[in-house]
Design an enzyme around this catalytic site. Structure first.
Site, PDB file in Angstrom:
ATOM      1  N   LYS A   1      69.665 -20.212 -19.136  1.00  9.70           N
ATOM      2  CA  LYS A   1      68.791 -20.648 -18.042  1.00  9.70           C
ATOM      3  C   LYS A   1      67.487 -19.885 -18.152  1.00  9.70           C
ATOM      4  CE  LYS A   1      68.924 -23.434 -14.483  1.00  9.70           C
ATOM      5  NZ  LYS A   1      69.768 -24.647 -14.309  1.00  9.70           N
TER       6      LYS A   1
ATOM      7  N   ASP B   1      64.837 -28.231 -14.093  1.00 13.05           N
ATOM      8  CA  ASP B   1      65.606 -27.772 -12.934  1.00 13.05           C
ATOM      9  C   ASP B   1      64.603 -27.852 -11.775  1.00 13.05           C
ATOM     10  OD1 ASP B   1      68.355 -26.355 -12.257  1.00 13.05           O
ATOM     11  OD2 ASP B   1      66.863 -25.215 -11.155  1.00 13.05           O
TER      12      ASP B   1
HETATM   13  P1  NDP Z   1      63.716 -30.726  -7.633  1.00 16.77           P
HETATM   14  O1  NDP Z   1      62.631 -29.743  -7.842  1.00 16.77           O
HETATM   15  O2  NDP Z   1      63.531 -32.111  -8.139  1.00 16.77           O
HETATM   16  O3  NDP Z   1      64.072 -30.834  -6.078  1.00 16.77           O
HETATM   17  C1  NDP Z   1      64.473 -29.710  -5.380  1.00 16.77           C
HETATM   18  C2  NDP Z   1      64.748 -30.099  -3.942  1.00 16.77           C
HETATM   19  O4  NDP Z   1      65.364 -29.011  -3.286  1.00 16.77           O
HETATM   20  C3  NDP Z   1      63.479 -30.396  -3.178  1.00 16.77           C
HETATM   21  O5  NDP Z   1      63.756 -31.322  -2.166  1.00 16.77           O
HETATM   22  C4  NDP Z   1      63.135 -29.032  -2.599  1.00 16.77           C
HETATM   23  O6  NDP Z   1      62.342 -29.078  -1.430  1.00 16.77           O
HETATM   24  C5  NDP Z   1      64.505 -28.481  -2.280  1.00 16.77           C
HETATM   25  N1  NDP Z   1      64.455 -27.019  -2.369  1.00 16.77           N
HETATM   26  C6  NDP Z   1      64.196 -26.277  -3.463  1.00 16.77           C
HETATM   27  N2  NDP Z   1      64.197 -24.963  -3.171  1.00 16.77           N
HETATM   28  C7  NDP Z   1      64.440 -24.892  -1.869  1.00 16.77           C
HETATM   29  C8  NDP Z   1      64.570 -23.806  -0.977  1.00 16.77           C
HETATM   30  N3  NDP Z   1      64.447 -22.529  -1.394  1.00 16.77           N
HETATM   31  N4  NDP Z   1      64.863 -24.097   0.315  1.00 16.77           N
HETATM   32  C9  NDP Z   1      65.005 -25.380   0.732  1.00 16.77           C
HETATM   33  N5  NDP Z   1      64.895 -26.453  -0.080  1.00 16.77           N
HETATM   34  C10 NDP Z   1      64.617 -26.205  -1.344  1.00 16.77           C
HETATM   35  O7  NDP Z   1      65.034 -30.061  -8.261  1.00 16.77           O
HETATM   36  P2  NDP Z   1      66.401 -30.752  -8.701  1.00 16.77           P
HETATM   37  O8  NDP Z   1      66.692 -31.929  -7.852  1.00 16.77           O
HETATM   38  O9  NDP Z   1      66.349 -30.922 -10.161  1.00 16.77           O
HETATM   39  O10 NDP Z   1      67.431 -29.591  -8.401  1.00 16.77           O
HETATM   40  C11 NDP Z   1      68.161 -29.480  -7.184  1.00 16.77           C
HETATM   41  C12 NDP Z   1      69.377 -28.626  -7.399  1.00 16.77           C
HETATM   42  O11 NDP Z   1      70.227 -29.241  -8.376  1.00 16.77           O
HETATM   43  C13 NDP Z   1      69.141 -27.208  -7.920  1.00 16.77           C
HETATM   44  O12 NDP Z   1      70.127 -26.357  -7.397  1.00 16.77           O
HETATM   45  C14 NDP Z   1      69.339 -27.349  -9.419  1.00 16.77           C
HETATM   46  O13 NDP Z   1      69.701 -26.119 -10.000  1.00 16.77           O
HETATM   47  C15 NDP Z   1      70.505 -28.329  -9.427  1.00 16.77           C
HETATM   48  N6  NDP Z   1      70.721 -29.071 -10.661  1.00 16.77           N
HETATM   49  C16 NDP Z   1      69.724 -29.821 -11.221  1.00 16.77           C
HETATM   50  C17 NDP Z   1      69.988 -30.568 -12.347  1.00 16.77           C
HETATM   51  C18 NDP Z   1      68.974 -31.475 -12.947  1.00 16.77           C
HETATM   52  O14 NDP Z   1      69.321 -32.178 -13.919  1.00 16.77           O
HETATM   53  N7  NDP Z   1      67.766 -31.544 -12.461  1.00 16.77           N
HETATM   54  C19 NDP Z   1      71.293 -30.529 -13.010  1.00 16.77           C
HETATM   55  C20 NDP Z   1      72.292 -29.763 -12.302  1.00 16.77           C
HETATM   56  C21 NDP Z   1      71.985 -29.059 -11.189  1.00 16.77           C
HETATM   57  P3  NDP Z   1      60.815 -28.585  -1.500  1.00 16.77           P
HETATM   58  O15 NDP Z   1      60.066 -29.729  -2.124  1.00 16.77           O
HETATM   59  O16 NDP Z   1      60.447 -28.353  -0.078  1.00 16.77           O
HETATM   60  O17 NDP Z   1      60.777 -27.342  -2.319  1.00 16.77           O
HETATM   61  O1  2IT Z   2      71.686 -26.850 -13.766  1.00 20.97           O
HETATM   62  C1  2IT Z   2      71.694 -27.669 -14.684  1.00 20.97           C
HETATM   63  O2  2IT Z   2      72.730 -28.028 -15.246  1.00 20.97           O
HETATM   64  C2  2IT Z   2      70.398 -28.243 -15.102  1.00 20.97           C
HETATM   65  N1  2IT Z   2      69.373 -27.918 -14.521  1.00 20.97           N
HETATM   66  C3  2IT Z   2      70.346 -29.182 -16.267  1.00 20.97           C
HETATM   67  C4  2IT Z   2      70.333 -28.422 -17.565  1.00 20.97           C
HETATM   68  C5  2IT Z   2      70.117 -29.247 -18.796  1.00 20.97           C
HETATM   69  O3  2IT Z   2      70.049 -28.616 -19.856  1.00 20.97           O
HETATM   70  O4  2IT Z   2      70.022 -30.475 -18.743  1.00 20.97           O
END
Ligand code: NDP
Ligand code: 2IT
Length: 444
Positions: A126, A166
């Site tokens: 990460k 992420d």
């Molecule tokens: P994005 O940046 O697309 O969206 C993040 C969302 O979460 C936004 O709505 C944001 O709101 C909110 N958020 C982020 N930080 C905070 C905080 N500190 N407090 C409150 N709300 C918060 O990210 P993703 O959708 O990609 O990721 C979301 C989650 O999923 C994370 O935990 C990530 O690690 C996990 N994840 C992502 C993957 C991926 O493929 N993208 C894969 C597996 C897991 P705001 O705009 O207000 O910051």
């Molecule tokens: O938390 C996660 O698994 C991710 N943000 C996706 C990682 C990836 O390599 O696609």
């Protein structure tokens, strides 16, 4: 003290000021106790757990860049190369002001077991930065990404370490990062995933995490003689994972009544209008508040509290520790039956324990959100073969992977007489492949 307790105490003592990392390690080690106890002599003699909790390498670097006013800004950049027992390091990059070593170590540690559960050959890693993309111009984001990659490019590669997106890192950022890698390394290779479709990206990668969450939800419901159709669902977050979890849940006949961001939450009793949500978030990079201004009948509430909305299924898809004990109590009191984590570690340890003790079926993020990284691994395969699969083919593989993850998690929980304890099931099933590979490869 048991071996797992000893190693946990050592982690706390040797990694001061890293509460998120301690939390992730505690959850895993507590789950593994039953497995470790059966084979304690072997694992102790090889110091398996001490090796598992120590990253193979932590890279930390300065990221200087120039903002639109001509002022030089400096951010911290990191890559945690945690474990390469079963494949090259693989995991996302997070750009958010809260990023620090503790958060990235917890994420890298979780990624080891998640990637193992996918059944694909990817190790755990990460990275990221405390850079905040919010409110920055495209040029500023590009300048930051180019500086970040100028340094990171020395340590990654298609067969070494393959980052992805992420929080705060989506298609735009991956594009700038890829362009700079190619420029400084003079290599056109699949060094990042989540790329655009015109330069090596995979169809369905954008949707994969959210879709995968709902595919595994579907399996869980079927195993409990239940189904998604007609259920009321609350989703938190409104980013990549949240949007595509909403999309798939609605396709399968659920009514999703909420989304949120870090400022507040939306309640829409008629079901979230995805077209409007995507326009606000994916096109205009706006705030969920605007949704209530555009969709009659929906309400915006400032602050936290999505958990006060009555639902059958809760899908936390925003960030770590967003669901605490008070939230968990409110969900249980309102009759919520299923919590499936789309985000990484969105539920605190106390909240997890509370919901599981109160009859909620709980699936941890390392299993439920593994569809994203799994599809990243499919992108790596397509890049290596220099070809690309159709959306149907990738989606079918993703679906199959999620079905298999559920089977593995369910089977491991049952094998240790802990039916429906998917926390224990996921950690054990993820650990088994990694530990076998580590033991086979000797002391390294
Ligand atoms: P994005 O940046 O697309 O969206 C993040 C969302 O979460 C936004 O709505 C944001 O709101 C909110 N958020 C982020 N930080 C905070 C905080 N500190 N407090 C409150 N709300 C918060 O990210 P993703 O959708 O990609 O990721 C979301 C989650 O999923 C994370 O935990 C990530 O690690 C996990 N994840 C992502 C993957 C991926 O493929 N993208 C894969 C597996 C897991 P705001 O705009 O207000 O910051
Ligand atoms: O938390 C996660 O698994 C991710 N943000 C996706 C990682 C990836 O390599 O696609």
């Amino acid at each position: 003290m048991s071996y797992t307790e000893e190693v946990y105490a050592r982690v706390v003592a040797q990694n001061p000021g890293e509460p998120e990392f301690h939390q992730a390690v505690k959850e895993v080690l507590d789950s593994l106790k039953v497995v470790i106890d059966r084979n304690e002599e072997l694992y102790r003699s090889q110091s398996v757990l001490e090796r598992l909790v120590e990253p193979e390498r932590i890279i930390s670097f300065r990221v200087p860049w120039v903002d639109d006013k001509g002022v030089v800004q400096v951010n911290k950049g990191y890559r945690i190369q945690f474990n390469s027992a079963i494949g090259p390091y693989k995991g996302g990059l997070r750009f958010h002001p809260s990023v620090n070593q503790s958060i990235l170590k917890f994420l890298g540690f979780e990624q080891i077991f998640k990637n193992s559960l996918t059944g694909l050959p990817i190790g755990g890693g990460k990275g990221g930065s405390n850079f905040d993309p919010k409110g920055k111009s495209d040029r500023e984001v590009m300048a930051f990404c180019q500086s970040f990659m100028t340094e990171l490019s020395k340590y990654i590669g298609a067969d070494t370490d393959v980052p992805a997106g992420d929080i705060g890192v989506g298609g735009r950022e991956i594009g700038y990062l890829f362009g700079q890698y190619k420029r400084v390394r003079d290599l056109y290779e699949g060094v990042l995933t989540g790329k655009g479709l015109t330069y090596g990206g995979s169809l369905i990668r954008t949707q994969a995490t959210g879709y995968g969450v709902v595919y595994i939800l579907d399996e869980i419901l079927k195993a409990h003689n239940d189904s998604i159709a007609g259920k009321t669902v609350c989703v938190t977050g409104s980013g990549n994972v949240a949007i595509y979890a909403v999309e798939k849940a609605e396709q399968l006949g659920a009514k999703v009544v909420s989304v949120n961001d870090s400022n507040g939450y939306i309640y829409d009793p008629n079901g979230i209008n995805l077209e409007v949500l995507k326009d606000i978030k994916e096109v205009k990079r706006g705030r969920v508040k605007e949704y209530a201004e555009r969709v009659p009948g929906s309400v915006y509430t400032e602050g936290k509290g999505t958990w006060t909305i009555k639902c059958d299924i809760y899908l936390p898809c925003a960030t770590q520790n967003e669901l605490d004990l008070d939230g968990a109590k409110a969900l249980v009191a309102n009759g919520c039956k299923y919590i499936i984590e789309g985000a990484n570690m969105p539920t605190t340890l106390e909240a997890t324990q509370y919901v599981m003790e109160n009859g909620v079926i709980f699936m941890p993020g390392k299993a439920a959100n593994a569809g994203g990284v799994a599809t990243s691994a499919l992108e790596m395969s397509q890049n290596s073969m220099r070809l690309s699969w159709s959306a149907e083919e990738v989606d079918q593989r993703l679906h199959e992977i999620m079905v298999n993850i559920f089977k593995k998690v369910d089977e491991a929980a049952k094998r240790y007489d802990m039916e429906d304890n998917y926390v224990v099931g996921a950690n054990i099933a993820g650990f088994e492949k990694v530990v076998n590979a580590m033991l086979a490869q000797g002391i390294c």
